[in-house]
Design an enzyme around this catalytic site. Structure first.
Site, PDB file in Angstrom:
ATOM      1  N   HIS A 141       0.842  -1.191   0.000  1.00  0.00           N
ATOM      2  CA  HIS A 141       0.000   0.000   0.000  1.00  0.00           C
ATOM      3  C   HIS A 141       0.881   1.246   0.000  1.00  0.00           C
ATOM      4  O   HIS A 141       1.980   1.245   0.570  1.00  0.00           O
ATOM      5  CB  HIS A 141      -0.901   0.034   1.235  1.00  0.00           C
ATOM      6  N   ARG A 183      -0.990  -4.835  -6.395  1.00  0.00           N
ATOM      7  CA  ARG A 183      -0.728  -6.278  -6.405  1.00  0.00           C
ATOM      8  C   ARG A 183       0.649  -6.534  -7.010  1.00  0.00           C
ATOM      9  O   ARG A 183       0.903  -6.237  -8.181  1.00  0.00           O
ATOM     10  CB  ARG A 183      -1.834  -6.991  -7.179  1.00  0.00           C
TER      11      ARG A 183
END
Length: 308
Positions: A95, A189
């Site tokens: 993140h 991802r």
């Protein structure tokens, strides 16, 4: 005031199953749910209040129209509380921190944390990596040495793990985790084990964005959470973490006791059953405790609470 209960928002995922429905007794929930948002206000997705004075209102509406319930509403609703129940490993991801999130239009990055209500024997997380810098990382990737690159953290039931922005991580299968996230709903991802979706395609990766956000700070790759517990008779109050992103506590009740009125709390019933202010509560209940309101508790029940 009658308890303000909220209905979770289910999320069907490739790594989902029926654990969330079964553990939390959500008979209405569809198959294939990997997580459910217990408290969130993300665009059109905002939990609905299903009891009490504000029944039918969304969490976002209360945040914007009833600041007296919270006391700090001059910003976006700051967290997402998720009930994470994977039956397969999640993708390896990262993140953004505040520096990387602000150009995307967010006020802050995305720190998160997990409290493990259940964990199968031998469970572990992807937690960090072994690359020394970006050049080293790209060598691992080019050579396909994923197993050598990623690092792991063993976990057990009742562990609490903090995941700062920039940390390469992934939750493992066969756990039940209470997840706290800052509301910056951005996930990059990094690797997905080359899994194939139902239509035969691979899930999208965000490799360059993930690499741009990734930290090489080895001190970050050691769990920084240091919980401590107050024994208050019929209530044990464990302070799991408190920082500028969120404050998280575990409240274990074994008889009559009072959780005093303080800042607002997002309350999840994680184990057991009992009463709160005279009303029955049980696993799966999601309750907003307004600022300054106390809870008169009884029974044998474990609550997980978050305040931003």
């Amino acid at each position: 005031m009658a308890l303000l209960r909220f209905k979770p928002i289910p999320k069907q995922t490739v790594w989902g199953g029926n654990t969330c429905r079964d553990y939390y007794h959500y008979d209405w929930m569809p198959d294939g749910v990997g997580q459910a948002w217990a408290f969130a206000d993300q665009g059109e997705q905002s939990n609905v209040c299903v009891s009490g004075e504000y029944e039918g209102k969304t969490l976002g509406e209360l945040w914007r129209e009833h600041s007296e319930l919270f006391g700090d509403t001059n910003r976006q609703f700051p967290v997402i509380i998720s009930l994470l129940c994977p039956v397969d490993d999640l993708s390896i991801q990262v993140h953004p921190d505040t520096e990387h999130a602000k150009p995307l239009g967010f006020a802050a990055g995305k720190n998160e944390a997990w409290y493990f209500l259940e964990a199968a024997e031998g469970s572990e997380l992807v937690y960090g990596h072994n690359a020394t810098d970006e050049a080293d990382l790209r060598n691992y990737i080019a050579e396909g040495r994923w197993a050598d690159l990623i690092d792991h953290l063993p976990i057990e039931k009742d562990d609490f793990v903090y995941l700062p922005a920039g940390l390469l991580h992934a939750c493992c299968k066969n756990v039940i985790a209470y997840e706290i996230q800052q509301a910056t709903d951005v996930t990059y991802r990094f690797y997905d084990y080359d899994r194939v979706q139902a239509d035969g395609s691979l899930r999208e990766l965000h490799l360059e964005q993930a690499i741009d956000c990734l930290s090489y700070d080895k001190s970050m790759m050691v769990n920084q959470a240091k919980p401590w517990t107050e024994d208050l008779g019929n209530m044990k109050r464990t302070h799991l973490i408190s920082n500028d992103s969120f404050t998280v506590e575990k409240i274990e009740v074994t008889g009559p006791c009072t959780l005093p009125g303080e800042e607002y709390k997002l309350v999840t019933v994680g184990r057991g059953s009992g009463t709160a202010n005279g009303e029955d509560i049980a696993v799966g209940d999601q309750i907003l405790l307004p600022k300054g309101e106390s809870l008169e508790l009884d029974g044998n029940v474990t609550l997980l609470t978050t305040t931003a």
